[in-house]
Motif scaffolding. Structure first.
Motif, short mmCIF file in Angstrom:
data_model
loop_
_atom_site.label_atom_id
_atom_site.label_comp_id
_atom_site.label_asym_id
_atom_site.label_seq_id
_atom_site.Cartn_x
_atom_site.Cartn_y
_atom_site.Cartn_z
N PHE A 1 9.62 1.78 -3.36
CA PHE A 1 9.37 0.87 -4.48
C PHE A 1 9.70 -0.54 -4.05
O PHE A 1 10.38 -0.77 -3.05
CB PHE A 1 10.22 1.27 -5.69
N ALA B 1 0.84 -1.20 0.00
CA ALA B 1 0.00 0.00 0.00
C ALA B 1 0.88 1.25 0.00
O ALA B 1 0.53 2.27 -0.59
CB ALA B 1 -0.91 0.00 1.22
N VAL C 1 3.83 1.72 -1.43
CA VAL C 1 4.36 2.01 -2.77
C VAL C 1 3.25 2.60 -3.63
O VAL C 1 3.47 3.54 -4.39
CB VAL C 1 4.91 0.71 -3.41
N HIS C 2 2.05 2.06 -3.46
CA HIS C 2 0.89 2.51 -4.23
C HIS C 2 0.65 4.00 -4.07
O HIS C 2 0.35 4.71 -5.03
CB HIS C 2 -0.32 1.71 -3.78
N VAL C 3 0.80 4.49 -2.84
CA VAL C 3 0.41 5.87 -2.58
C VAL C 3 1.55 6.88 -2.70
O VAL C 3 1.31 8.09 -2.61
CB VAL C 3 -0.23 6.03 -1.18
N CYS C 4 2.78 6.43 -2.86
CA CYS C 4 3.88 7.39 -2.91
C CYS C 4 3.73 8.27 -4.14
O CYS C 4 3.70 7.75 -5.26
CB CYS C 4 5.23 6.67 -2.94
#
Lengths: 272, 389, 258
Positions: A163, A152, A154-157
């Motif tokens: 990564f 989650a 990595v998804h929102v960065c």
């Protein structure tokens, strides 16, 4: 006839151009090929470590953890994490069931009461607050970043500072992070935190600087009871492969959909 | 000096420092005012509702002056503000924050363009009637063109309409994505809700209307001009309608959560009945929503007019502004005060001084109005001249 | 829609506006491509150069493999003892400069150190050796340290002497020198008290019948009565020493000042 001449002229032009382009293409392709071949064989990220050859995973046997917290202190030393009670790449929780109670009482070494018992915010101990109580069940659970397969964080960065590497480790680029802390919010496990001094987010990296050199993460290295297990899933004889094969394992918060890669044995219903 | 949040029960060790503080409460408040003020302006510019003409241009300037300040709480909050442009250089398209960069840039340009068109003719006139520095300024602003022919004005009108129409989803997207950031976060139960973007949006519209009401009354008093009661009445009706809908949405979201009763609901209920009770039920819902709705309903039903109406409307607007600020606080801070473990509660310590503090937040909320004052001097939006200079 | 109703010509400020916006867009796109790190997008949405940077850090913990290059004696004991799962640096700490900085890493407060793992705390699995601090027979209030009795590298083997733990196991004295009971008794004193009065769970030796003393020591020596520590002590005494010591303690009540 006029039309035929124009048509044949156009056709000739197209043919010649087409051949020329095809020729250029071959040359260009041939030129690229050595480059491509070169790229395929270069070992990344280091000459001695090829990340495409590994698939890391972590195992935790909570039945063996004695809550000595050597792992917590080792991690802080190895990774230069702030020596206080609010920034942890890894931590240990204690679950205690008292007689007549259905829910566990939970505390961690960051609890002010335990800090008072250890006498310091940088040396960690669990106190003995339950020594006079009637305890029916009690155990320790080490926690850390789960290096999820669908993280989650990595998804929102917003910038791509965090990564998932090809070998399964979720990493943070401290030179690119803008410090918005969206990832800290998004992690369901509370594994991430913000480094105020550096202005970036941080978390457990499975000691990437060690595992790429054939060493174990510091926490695994110092655990005296083999409660922490690490290894390469690509190697069926690695400690973690055997751990997963020999035990029914579970993960934390499977409903989150994150696909964590830390596998637990010996945790029970109240562990979240 | 990092503020540590005291806690009860069990929280993850890393949760004891609350990541998003008062600046992240101010930020949606400001974007909400931007979206809301723009909506008021579009009542006239898009929907042609004539009663809003007195505030239409002023609403645009309000939207612009707040919009120019919108990035400041974010930049102040970031660990590396100098790298903020990374989100536009390499935007991670799966991240709602990355999309903000584009929504914000697009909306900023759109808003500036719309203001430009709305004030263009006036600026041309002002350029022609002034000398020296002022003349140079207005000439530059009008892009050195003094074309006020019917042809040019017709084009102005057409483009203005297009901008205003595109501006509505744009402004709402700018603020709606913030609701989406919270609503889509599965890690925090207090935030995770499909209704969150809609709730944020409607409470933004409500805050914009309320702000314009307060500012309109205030500026009219300062300029010593009579208040257009049709306009005020129009604003009040709009506030009344949108506020009722907002309250319904917020109540629905909460009711849904309680009704579903998922894991962790025990801690949510403990929180809502304990530390959050006064802030949420008494202040936000009670004084901030139900009271203004009641007062406005009475005023509308009994056809109250004149000074009583003015007083009632202004007080309602102020209460609503408090409501929306509290709503942002209760969502942002409230969500973080419920631990991710589902077993503990924290208390956010608001520092008095510092980067993320009561003082810095207060300055950021007040600063746009200083800019607004300046903009109204440079580009007077009023249809009528002031009685005294 | 615009074209149909649009009058004759486009005013110049519209062109200037379009030009301005176009220029800004171009500037933005150029800046974006200039500022994008060249290694970005190579493997995914991140700076590929970050990975070697992260892999490059110098490890702190070196592990027993490093220590044993010099500390062969300690390693010999440690690698087969109960503490072989406890890495050296866990107790001795880490030091990147060791041995060049000349610092030695011998722990001092071993009670604090050892109880980190061995104090009986709720939650520790039963198989972990644990003590209740108040009940554990520390020998002497002035020298209460774990390593007084336990060899930290192999805690199952008790080190009767307070000598620095170097892994040497005391064998039965074969020197043939005259037997000095008080000197022998000083080793027992650490657990059984200076006057043999007994300490906590450790029984009193003063006044104990010598026959009983000898019998018990033989049981420990043979392993019939299991006690790791006593077994070591028993084996460290020759038969003659055992007899003399037994007599010494038998007489002790009459002579002890107390």
């Amino acid at each position: 006839m006029k039309n035929d001449k124009n048509t044949s002229g156009r056709r000739e032009f197209l043919c010649t151009t087409g051949k020329a382009l095809a020729g250029l293409g071959v040359i260009a392709g041939g030129g690229c090929l050595p480059g491509l071949v070169g790229a395929a064989t270069a070992s990344f990220p280091t000459p001695d470590y090829d990340w495409t050859k590994h698939r890391w995973a972590y195992g935790i046997d909570a039945t063996k953890c004695i809550g000595c917290l050597r792992c917590v202190e080792a991690c802080k030393a190895e990774n230069n994490v702030s020596a206080d009670a609010h920034h942890f790449r890894t931590w240990v929780e204690r679950y205690v069931y008292l007689e007549g109670e259905d829910r566990a009482r939970v505390d961690s070494h960051a609890d002010p009461q335990n800090i008072a018992a250890s006498g310091s915010e940088s040396e960690y101990r669990f106190d003995n607050r339950y020594k006079d109580a009637k305890v029916t069940k009690a155990f320790f659970v080490p926690k850390m970043c789960n290096h999820c397969t669908h993280p989650a964080c990595v998804h929102v960065c917003p910038v791509g500072a965090t990564f998932r590497a090809e070998d399964g480790v979720v990493l943070i680029d401290h030179d690119y992070c803008i410090g918005c802390r969206y990832c800290v919010q998004a992690c369901p496990y509370g594994a991430r935190f913000f480094l105020e001094e550096e202005g970036v987010s941080d978390k457990c990296t499975w000691c990437y600087h060690r595992i790429t050199k054939g060493l174990q993460p510091a926490c695994v290295e110092v655990c005296p009871t083999k409660a922490r297990i690490f290894g390469d899933l690509n190697d069926s004889s690695s400690p973690v492969s055997e751990f997963i094969r020999d035990n029914p394992v579970q993960v934390l918060k499977p409903e989150s959909g994150n696909g964590p890669m830390c596998f637990y044995v010996g945790i029970d219903k109240d562990v979240s | 000096m990092t503020e540590i949040a005291p806690f009860t029960g069990y929280v993850y060790p890393n949760e004891t420092i609350i990541p998003w503080g008062v600046l992240i409460v101010i930020y949606p408040y400001l974007t909400g005012l931007v979206a809301g003020a723009f909506t008021v302006s579009s009542f006239y510019h898009v929907f042609g509702m004539q009663q809003f003409k007195p505030v239409a241009r002023f609403a645009l300037l309000t939207s612009l002056s707040v919009m120019l300040f919108v990035p400041t709480p974010l930049l102040l909050h970031l660990g590396h503000a100098e790298r903020a442009m990374n989100s536009m250089i390499t935007p991670h398209l799966t991240s709602a924050f990355a999309m903000f960069g584009f929504f914000a840039a697009f909306y900023m340009v759109l808003l500036i363009l719309e203001c430009w068109f709305v004030f263009r003719v006036d600026n041309v006139v002002r350029a022609q009637n002034s000398t020296g520095l002022a003349r140079a300024f207005y000439r530059a602003v009008t892009l050195w063109s003094d074309d006020v022919s019917p042809n040019a004005r017709a084009i102005d009108g057409k483009l203005l309409l297009i901008l205003a129409i595109v501006g509505i989803p744009s402004a709402h997207g700018l603020h709606g994505y913030i609701g989406f950031v919270y609503g889509s976060l599965k890690a925090r139960q207090w935030w995770e809700s499909d209704l969150m973007p809609v709730i944020f949006l409607f409470s933004a519209i409500v805050s914009g209307i309320a702000l314009l009401m307060v500012l309109y009354v205030l500026t009219s008093k300062l300029r010593r001009v009579p208040i257009d009661h049709a306009c005020l009445k129009g604003l009040t009706f709009a506030l009344w309608g949108f506020l009722m809908f907002t309250v319904i949405l917020e109540a629905l979201a909460f009711a849904n959560q309680v009704y579903k009763g998922r894991e962790g609901i025990d801690m949510v209920m403990e929180y809502v009945q304990g530390p959050l009770f006064v802030r949420y039920f008494v202040l936000q819902f009670g004084f901030g929503a139900l009271l203004p709705i009641t007062v406005m309903s009475i005023m509308i039903a009994r056809n109250v007019r004149g000074r009583a109406f003015l007083a009632g409307a202004t007080i309602c607007a102020l209460l609503v502004l408090m409501n929306v600020l509290l709503m942002r606080w209760n969502v942002v801070i409230g969500g973080q005060e419920i631990a991710k473990t589902g077993k503990g509660l924290l208390t956010y310590p608001l520092p008095l001084w510092g980067r993320e503090s009561l003082v810095s937040a207060s300055i950021l909320v007040m600063a746009p109005f200083a800019l607004l004052w300046l903009l109204t001097r440079l580009f007077p939006p009023w249809a009528d001249p002031p009685r005294s200079t | 829609m615009l074209r149909r109703t649009m009058p004759t010509r486009m005013p110049k400020h519209i062109f200037r506006l379009i030009g301005l916006l176009g220029g800004l867009l171009l500037l933005g796109l150029t800046t974006k491509s200039c500022l994008t790190d060249p290694s970005f997008y190579k493997f995914g949405h991140y700076r590929a150069d970050a990975v070697p940077e992260l892999a490059a850090g110098t490890p702190l913990f070196r592990g027993a493999a490093y220590c044993q290059t010099c500390h062969t004696d300690s390693n010999a004991v440690w690698s087969i003892g109960a503490h072989r799962t406890v890495q050296c640096e866990v107790c001795h700490g880490t030091d990147r400069e060791h041995p060049d900085d000349g610092k030695t890493l011998v722990p001092v407060d071993t009670i604090r150190l050892c109880t980190t793992c061995h104090e009986a705390i709720t939650g520790r699995p039963a198989r972990q050796p644990q003590i209740v601090l108040g009940e554990h027979p520390f020998p002497d209030e002035t020298t209460e340290q774990c390593h007084t009795c336990h060899d930290p590298h192999s805690p199952g083997d008790m080190e009767p002497d307070a000598a620095p733990p170097n892994g040497q196991i005391q064998d039965a004295s074969t020197s043939g020198a005259s037997i000095d009971p008080p000197a022998l008794a000083s080793k027992c004193a650490k657990c059984h008290g200076q006057q043999g009065q007994g300490v906590k769970k450790n029984p009193a030796l003063a006044g104990l019948e010598s026959a009983v003393f000898i019998e018990r020591m033989n049981l420990y020596k043979s392993g019939a009565r299991e006690h790791k520590m006593m077994a070591k002590f028993a084996r460290s005494l020759s038969d003659e020493e055992q007899v003399e010591l037994a007599r010494y303690y038998e007489r002790l009540t009459a002579n002890s000042p107390e």
